[in-house]
Design a protein around this motif. Structure first.
Motif, mmCIF file in Angstrom:
data_model
loop_
_atom_site.group_PDB
_atom_site.id
_atom_site.type_symbol
_atom_site.label_atom_id
_atom_site.label_comp_id
_atom_site.label_asym_id
_atom_site.label_seq_id
_atom_site.Cartn_x
_atom_site.Cartn_y
_atom_site.Cartn_z
ATOM 1 N N ALA A 77 -21.359 28.519 -29.765
ATOM 2 C CA ALA A 77 -20.324 29.262 -30.482
ATOM 3 C C ALA A 77 -19.236 28.352 -31.050
ATOM 4 C CB ALA A 77 -19.699 30.310 -29.554
ATOM 5 N N HIS A 78 -19.137 27.138 -30.516
ATOM 6 C CA HIS A 78 -18.012 26.282 -30.910
ATOM 7 C C HIS A 78 -18.458 24.999 -31.582
ATOM 8 C CE1 HIS A 78 -14.813 28.639 -29.005
ATOM 9 N NE2 HIS A 78 -15.736 28.969 -28.125
ATOM 10 N N ARG A 79 -19.536 25.086 -32.301
ATOM 11 C CA ARG A 79 -20.056 23.881 -32.956
ATOM 12 C C ARG A 79 -18.992 23.219 -33.830
ATOM 13 N NH1 ARG A 79 -25.633 25.732 -32.572
ATOM 14 N NH2 ARG A 79 -26.249 24.422 -30.817
ATOM 15 N N ASP A 80 -18.088 24.064 -34.379
ATOM 16 C CA ASP A 80 -17.071 23.515 -35.295
ATOM 17 C C ASP A 80 -16.157 22.511 -34.574
ATOM 18 O OD1 ASP A 80 -16.425 25.802 -33.819
ATOM 19 O OD2 ASP A 80 -14.605 26.139 -34.995
ATOM 20 N N LEU A 81 -15.999 22.703 -33.259
ATOM 21 C CA LEU A 81 -15.179 21.767 -32.473
ATOM 22 C C LEU A 81 -15.735 20.353 -32.509
ATOM 23 C CD1 LEU A 81 -14.183 23.097 -28.944
ATOM 24 C CD2 LEU A 81 -12.727 21.981 -30.619
ATOM 25 N N PHE A 82 -17.044 20.278 -32.700
ATOM 26 C CA PHE A 82 -17.697 18.984 -32.547
ATOM 27 C C PHE A 82 -17.715 18.187 -33.846
ATOM 28 C CE2 PHE A 82 -20.423 21.722 -29.590
ATOM 29 C CZ PHE A 82 -19.414 21.720 -28.640
ATOM 30 N N ALA A 83 -17.063 18.746 -34.860
ATOM 31 C CA ALA A 83 -17.088 18.062 -36.152
ATOM 32 C C ALA A 83 -16.302 16.750 -36.087
ATOM 33 C CB ALA A 83 -16.490 18.971 -37.218
ATOM 34 N N ASP A 84 -16.419 15.980 -37.099
ATOM 35 C CA ASP A 84 -15.635 14.762 -37.289
ATOM 36 C C ASP A 84 -15.675 13.817 -36.093
ATOM 37 O OD1 ASP A 84 -15.099 15.890 -39.700
ATOM 38 O OD2 ASP A 84 -13.194 16.781 -39.038
ATOM 39 N N ASP A 85 -14.484 13.462 -35.607
ATOM 40 C CA ASP A 85 -14.464 12.352 -34.653
ATOM 41 C C ASP A 85 -14.075 12.791 -33.237
ATOM 42 O OD1 ASP A 85 -12.016 13.101 -35.418
ATOM 43 O OD2 ASP A 85 -11.225 11.088 -35.792
ATOM 44 N N VAL A 86 -14.298 14.061 -32.919
ATOM 45 C CA VAL A 86 -13.986 14.499 -31.554
ATOM 46 C C VAL A 86 -15.006 13.894 -30.580
ATOM 47 C CG1 VAL A 86 -13.816 16.473 -30.011
ATOM 48 C CG2 VAL A 86 -13.002 16.659 -32.354
ATOM 49 N N ASP A 87 -14.491 13.343 -29.463
ATOM 50 C CA ASP A 87 -15.428 12.777 -28.488
ATOM 51 C C ASP A 87 -15.903 13.885 -27.536
ATOM 52 O OD1 ASP A 87 -13.976 12.391 -25.584
ATOM 53 O OD2 ASP A 87 -12.552 12.425 -27.270
ATOM 54 N N PRO A 88 -17.031 13.673 -26.897
ATOM 55 C CA PRO A 88 -17.632 14.732 -26.071
ATOM 56 C C PRO A 88 -16.746 15.185 -24.908
ATOM 57 C CG PRO A 88 -19.186 12.940 -26.425
ATOM 58 C CD PRO A 88 -17.889 12.486 -26.991
ATOM 59 N N TYR A 89 -15.992 14.279 -24.296
ATOM 60 C CA TYR A 89 -15.100 14.684 -23.202
ATOM 61 C C TYR A 89 -14.051 15.672 -23.692
ATOM 62 C CZ TYR A 89 -16.776 11.265 -19.784
ATOM 63 O OH TYR A 89 -17.529 10.568 -18.891
ATOM 64 N N THR A 90 -13.413 15.297 -24.803
ATOM 65 C CA THR A 90 -12.366 16.167 -25.341
ATOM 66 C C THR A 90 -12.932 17.535 -25.690
ATOM 67 O OG1 THR A 90 -11.248 14.223 -26.197
ATOM 68 C CG2 THR A 90 -10.566 16.349 -27.108
ATOM 69 N N ALA A 91 -14.099 17.533 -26.309
ATOM 70 C CA ALA A 91 -14.711 18.809 -26.695
ATOM 71 C C ALA A 91 -14.952 19.685 -25.466
ATOM 72 C CB ALA A 91 -16.024 18.558 -27.430
ATOM 73 N N SER A 92 -15.521 19.096 -24.396
ATOM 74 C CA SER A 92 -15.827 19.932 -23.224
ATOM 75 C C SER A 92 -14.543 20.332 -22.501
ATOM 76 C CB SER A 92 -16.797 19.219 -22.278
ATOM 77 O OG SER A 92 -16.209 18.064 -21.756
ATOM 78 N N GLU A 93 -13.556 19.435 -22.484
ATOM 79 C CA GLU A 93 -12.293 19.783 -21.825
ATOM 80 C C GLU A 93 -11.608 20.948 -22.532
ATOM 81 O OE1 GLU A 93 -11.479 15.334 -20.041
ATOM 82 O OE2 GLU A 93 -10.221 16.055 -21.688
ATOM 83 N N GLU A 94 -11.667 20.925 -23.856
ATOM 84 C CA GLU A 94 -11.030 22.030 -24.588
ATOM 85 C C GLU A 94 -11.731 23.355 -24.309
ATOM 86 O OE1 GLU A 94 -10.114 21.412 -28.721
ATOM 87 O OE2 GLU A 94 -9.227 19.459 -28.245
ATOM 88 N N LEU A 95 -13.038 23.283 -24.172
ATOM 89 C CA LEU A 95 -13.784 24.513 -23.905
ATOM 90 C C LEU A 95 -13.483 25.062 -22.513
ATOM 91 C CD1 LEU A 95 -17.291 23.767 -25.459
ATOM 92 C CD2 LEU A 95 -15.586 25.398 -26.260
ATOM 93 N N VAL A 96 -13.314 24.169 -21.562
ATOM 94 C CA VAL A 96 -13.182 24.620 -20.186
ATOM 95 C C VAL A 96 -11.724 24.905 -19.813
ATOM 96 C CG1 VAL A 96 -12.852 22.493 -18.816
ATOM 97 C CG2 VAL A 96 -14.468 24.244 -18.030
ATOM 98 N N ASP A 97 -10.819 24.431 -20.658
ATOM 99 C CA ASP A 97 -9.389 24.525 -20.349
ATOM 100 C C ASP A 97 -8.901 25.940 -20.003
ATOM 101 O OD1 ASP A 97 -6.932 23.115 -20.025
ATOM 102 O OD2 ASP A 97 -6.234 24.182 -21.822
ATOM 103 N N PRO A 98 -9.258 26.965 -20.788
ATOM 104 C CA PRO A 98 -8.784 28.318 -20.445
ATOM 105 C C PRO A 98 -9.233 28.755 -19.046
ATOM 106 C CG PRO A 98 -9.846 28.298 -22.602
ATOM 107 C CD PRO A 98 -10.058 26.938 -22.011
#
Ligand SMILES: Nc1nc2c(ncn2[C@@H]2O[C@H](COP(=O)(O)OP(=O)(O)OP(=O)(O)O)[C@@H](O)[C@H]2O)c(=O)[nH]1
Ligand SMILES: [Mg+2]
Length: 341
Positions: free
Chosen positions: A308-329
């Motif tokens: 659902a959040h493929r857009d988060l992975f665009a450009d230069d986001v690193d995998p840690y940041t992407a997963s942290e943002e998803l799990v943060d809530p």
């Protein structure tokens, strides 16, 4: 925590009649319901939820050990001993290997057939299914189904291989690790944390050389482990609230030592009841089950979130940041709950 009422209304006619059958002690219904559990059939969870109301906390004994240690042979003899006491028995043989490679499951099916004469023994073998954690979850469900059905004792046999199998077996009230003569080195390496989970050791195939020595080695290791714990706690006194694992010699093929093994199980069970540990064991089991289900749910949820959040992975986001943002809530919700509580 709000808990919704058991959704008996959600059951379709088929599942409802199976649940009724199980509660009335109908073996065919139990067998069919277990197949629904094994196959992840639609609605099986609601059936398990309804059964949960009728469970009594049946005594469970887990039997684990390396492949070929004699677990199944031992379980057969244990069933005989328990039946002689007039107890009804459920047996779950868990085979974590692929459903296609398992020779032991084939052997187990034969056992099942030879047992069909006795209506008070219910035997079921279960193999790994597709998704991770599925076997553990299904095994717990089958324990509850056999409990609601009214079995007096449930034996769970599983190969002591990976973490999932250890989880399954450690949910039992009493854990028996089946060791072999000369297995001292293996046990010393404490494969899969086997020393910690054993309440009782059976040194099986005691008709072979070296069984006594292996039993002595095990006893020595238990003593050392205990002394370490005591010096950690700074308390040299014997603690009656600590169970010291017992070590029994058995020859499963002839039945030698089985009576002593059953007695060791009884001693451990009496210890659990008298020390109040039984309640602790049960709540650990409950938590383990919740964790198992959660892991399964979270894995599915994780897949859905990534999709659902493929857009988060665009450009230069690193995998840690992407997963942290998803799990943060989720993290914040959990932390908030801890602070409130
Ligand atoms: N000599 C001897 N043979 C035994 C003993 N117990 C079991 N066996 C034999 O050992 C072999 C394996 O026994 P199982 O009971 O199938 O062992 P298991 O641990 O259930 O094996 P898996 O389920 O495949 O891991 C069989 O041929 C048994 O007859 C024993 O005490 N002495
Ligand atoms: Mg076996």
């Amino acid at each position: 925590m709000t808990v919704s009422t058991p959704p008996v209304e959600n059951l379709d006619d088929d599942l409802r009649s199976l649940v009724d059958g199980v509660l009335e002690g109908d073996q065919l219904s139990l067998s069919r319901l277990i197949s629904r559990i094994e196959n992840d059939a639609p609605g099986y969870r609601d059936a398990v939820k309804v059964l949960h109301e009728h469970t009594t906390g049946t005594r469970t004994i887990g039997i684990t050990g390396q492949p070929g240690a004699g677990k199944s042979t031992l379980v057969d003899k244990l069933v005989d001993a328990l039946r002689e006491r007039g107890l009804t028995v459920g047996v779950i043989a868990v085979d974590p290997s692929s459903p296609y490679s398992g020779g032991s499951v084939l052997g187990d099916r034969v056992r099942q057939t030879s047992r069909n004469e006795d209506p008070d023994v219910f035997f079921r073998s279960m193999s790994a299914r597709g998704h991770v954690g599925g076997l553990a979850a299904a095994t717990f469900d089958v324990v509850h189904a056999m409990d609601a059905y009214g079995k007096d004792v449930i034996l769970v046999e599983t190969v002591g291989a990976g973490q999932n199998e250890v989880e399954i077996v450690r949910a039992a009230d009493t854990v028996c690790v089946v060791a072999l003569p000369g297995a001292g080195d293996d046990v010393q390496a404490n494969k899969a944390g086997i020393l910690e989970i054993a309440d009782v050791f059976a040194v099986n195939k005691a008709d072979y050389d070296g069984a006594k020595r292996t039993a002595q080695e095990l006893q020595q290791m238990i003593r050392i482990g205990r002394d370490l714990e005591r010096s950690d706690a700074g308390d040299p006194a014997d603690d009656p609230d600590t169970w010291v694992p017992s070590v029994e010699l058995t020859v499963a093929t002839t039945g030698d030592g089985i009576a002593d093994l059953v007695e060791a199980f009884d001693d451990h069970y009496a210890f659990l009841r008298e020390s109040g540990e039984l309640e602790e064991t049960r709540s650990r089991r409950f938590e383990q089950e919740v964790r198992t289900h959660l892991q399964n749910e979270l894995e599915d949820l994780g897949d859905a979130m990534v999709a659902a959040h493929r857009d988060l992975f665009a450009d230069d986001v690193d995998p840690y940041t992407a997963s942290e943002e998803l799990v943060d809530p989720f993290r914040r919700a959990v932390e908030g709950h801890l602070e409130d509580g």
